[in-house]
Write a protein that holds these residues in place. Structure first.
Motif, short mmCIF file in Angstrom:
data_model
loop_
_atom_site.label_atom_id
_atom_site.label_comp_id
_atom_site.label_asym_id
_atom_site.label_seq_id
_atom_site.Cartn_x
_atom_site.Cartn_y
_atom_site.Cartn_z
N PHE A 236 37.00 38.57 31.84
CA PHE A 236 37.90 37.40 31.94
C PHE A 236 39.47 37.57 31.43
O PHE A 236 40.47 37.31 32.07
N ASP A 237 39.48 38.60 30.42
CA ASP A 237 40.90 38.76 29.86
C ASP A 237 41.50 40.17 30.44
O ASP A 237 42.65 40.39 30.14
N ASP A 238 40.43 41.09 30.57
CA ASP A 238 41.19 42.41 30.65
C ASP A 238 40.23 43.17 31.91
O ASP A 238 39.54 44.23 31.50
N PRO A 239 40.11 42.54 32.97
CA PRO A 239 39.15 43.08 34.05
C PRO A 239 39.75 44.78 34.35
O PRO A 239 40.91 45.02 34.34
N SER A 240 38.62 45.37 34.66
CA SER A 240 39.21 46.81 34.94
C SER A 240 39.27 47.06 36.50
O SER A 240 40.05 47.90 36.77
N ASP A 241 38.71 46.32 37.09
CA ASP A 241 38.70 46.17 38.81
C ASP A 241 40.09 45.35 39.22
O ASP A 241 39.85 43.89 38.92
N GLU A 242 40.93 45.62 40.10
CA GLU A 242 41.90 44.75 40.57
C GLU A 242 41.45 43.43 41.50
O GLU A 242 41.86 42.25 41.33
N ARG A 243 40.18 43.88 42.04
CA ARG A 243 39.55 42.68 42.84
C ARG A 243 39.16 41.69 41.89
O ARG A 243 39.22 40.52 42.25
N THR A 244 38.49 42.13 40.72
CA THR A 244 38.08 41.06 39.69
C THR A 244 39.21 40.41 39.33
O THR A 244 39.16 39.07 39.14
N ARG A 245 40.36 40.86 38.93
CA ARG A 245 41.51 40.08 38.40
C ARG A 245 42.02 39.28 39.45
O ARG A 245 42.23 38.01 39.06
N LYS A 246 41.91 39.63 40.73
CA LYS A 246 42.58 38.81 41.87
C LYS A 246 41.66 37.36 42.05
O LYS A 246 42.06 36.52 42.30
N PHE A 247 40.35 37.71 41.86
CA PHE A 247 39.37 36.76 42.20
C PHE A 247 39.40 35.62 40.78
O PHE A 247 39.59 34.43 41.06
N ILE A 248 39.51 36.12 39.61
CA ILE A 248 39.65 35.21 38.75
C ILE A 248 40.69 34.42 38.39
O ILE A 248 40.70 33.41 38.15
N SER A 249 41.71 35.04 38.87
CA SER A 249 42.99 34.38 39.04
C SER A 249 43.52 33.31 40.03
O SER A 249 44.23 32.63 40.19
N GLY A 250 42.20 33.43 41.02
CA GLY A 250 42.60 32.68 42.42
C GLY A 250 43.58 33.37 43.51
O GLY A 250 43.61 32.73 44.34
N GLU A 251 43.83 34.52 43.22
CA GLU A 251 44.64 35.28 44.26
C GLU A 251 43.75 35.86 45.29
O GLU A 251 44.27 35.74 46.49
N LEU A 252 42.72 36.13 45.00
CA LEU A 252 41.75 36.36 46.06
C LEU A 252 40.80 35.36 46.83
O LEU A 252 39.84 34.86 45.84
N VAL A 253 41.00 34.98 47.84
CA VAL A 253 40.37 33.71 48.45
C VAL A 253 39.54 34.11 49.60
O VAL A 253 39.77 34.79 50.40
N TYR A 254 38.15 33.74 49.42
CA TYR A 254 37.17 33.88 50.50
C TYR A 254 36.90 32.48 51.39
O TYR A 254 37.08 31.54 50.92
#
Length: 254
Positions: A236-254
């Motif tokens: 949650f604080d320092d994901p290594s994968d950009e897709r993880t970061r975008k999903f957790i931040s709400g930028e990646l929408v399904y």
């Protein structure tokens, strides 16, 4: 441990789980997060040994499940408890519902007796039932008809039913998605109690806040499998994968 290695499963032409690997140790809570429709339930059903994967292997404490004889596979399956999103209770008392898992495991009588001794110093199955209901805050509902319970109480009975026979692993599929905060909190406390008893717990949830609260590790499941699996704080604080970061931040929408 439960170990999934390169597991894939499809329904017809639709690939639901694709090349997924995951280890779950005794005494830890792993949350599987991801949007609806990415295969969280299918993954849990594969771990529960309800579904044979199209590819890959499922092993329980080193034993390859689907290579085992049918009776051996049944014994392995009986070491795993699963709580579904919607509670399904029998038309009977709360106690009778909770003791069901003990009754169907008659070939495990000696193991159950040992567990009961450790729980309550007794070989009476009622001790395990009462203990499990105490964990979920329903000890006072022992004799009540299960179908007269509220939705949240019914889900807690389902949890107690899975906990009563002390499974090695407990799989929870969106266990609090329709519950109020009080019932949600009680089930989350029961998750911690299961972990403290050495049970490995997997919680599939779309509620990222719940994953932060209960999990030791988190796996982020998107359409092409896990983007990563790791300690909760790092995910949650320092994901290594950009897709993880975008999903957790709400930028990646399904």
């Amino acid at each position: 441990m439960i170990r999934l290695s390169n597991v894939s499963h499809s329904y017809g032409v639709e690939q639901v789980v694709d090349d997924v690997s995951l280890d779950v140790e005794p005494g830890e809570v792993v949350a599987v997060i991801g949007p609806s429709g990415v295969g969280k339930t299918t993954l849990l059903r594969t771990m529960a040994l309800f579904l044979e994967p199209d590819a890959g292997t499922v092993a329980l404490d080193g034993d390859a499940v689907w290579d085992a004889a049918e009776d051996e596979r049944l014994a392995l399956r009986r070491r795993i408890g699963m709580v579904f999103q919607e509670a399904s209770l029998f038309d009977a008392s709360v106690a009778r519902n909770v003791e069901y898992g003990l009754r169907v495991r008659q070939d495990w009588r000696e193991r159950i007796r040992e567990q009961l001794r450790s729980l309550a110093g007794s070989t009476n199955p009622a001790a395990a039932v009462e203990d499990a209901l105490e964990v979920v805050g329903l000890a006072d509902k022992l004799d009540q008809q299960a179908r007269s319970l509220s939705g949240g109480e019914a889900q807690r009975v389902s949890f107690a039913r899975a906990l009563a026979y002390e499974p090695s692993y407990l799989l929870l599929d969106e266990p609090t998605s329709d519950l109020d905060p009080r019932n949600t909190g009680l089930i989350e406390e029961a998750v911690f109690e299961a972990r403290d008893r050495g049970i490995g717990v997997v919680v599939a949830t779309h509620d990222m806040h719940q994953a932060e609260r209960v999990a030791d590790r988190v796996g982020v499941l998107l359409g092409d499998g896990f983007t990563e699996v790791g300690p909760t704080e790092r995910i949650f604080d320092d994901p290594s994968d950009e897709r993880t970061r975008k999903f957790i931040s709400g930028e990646l929408v399904y």
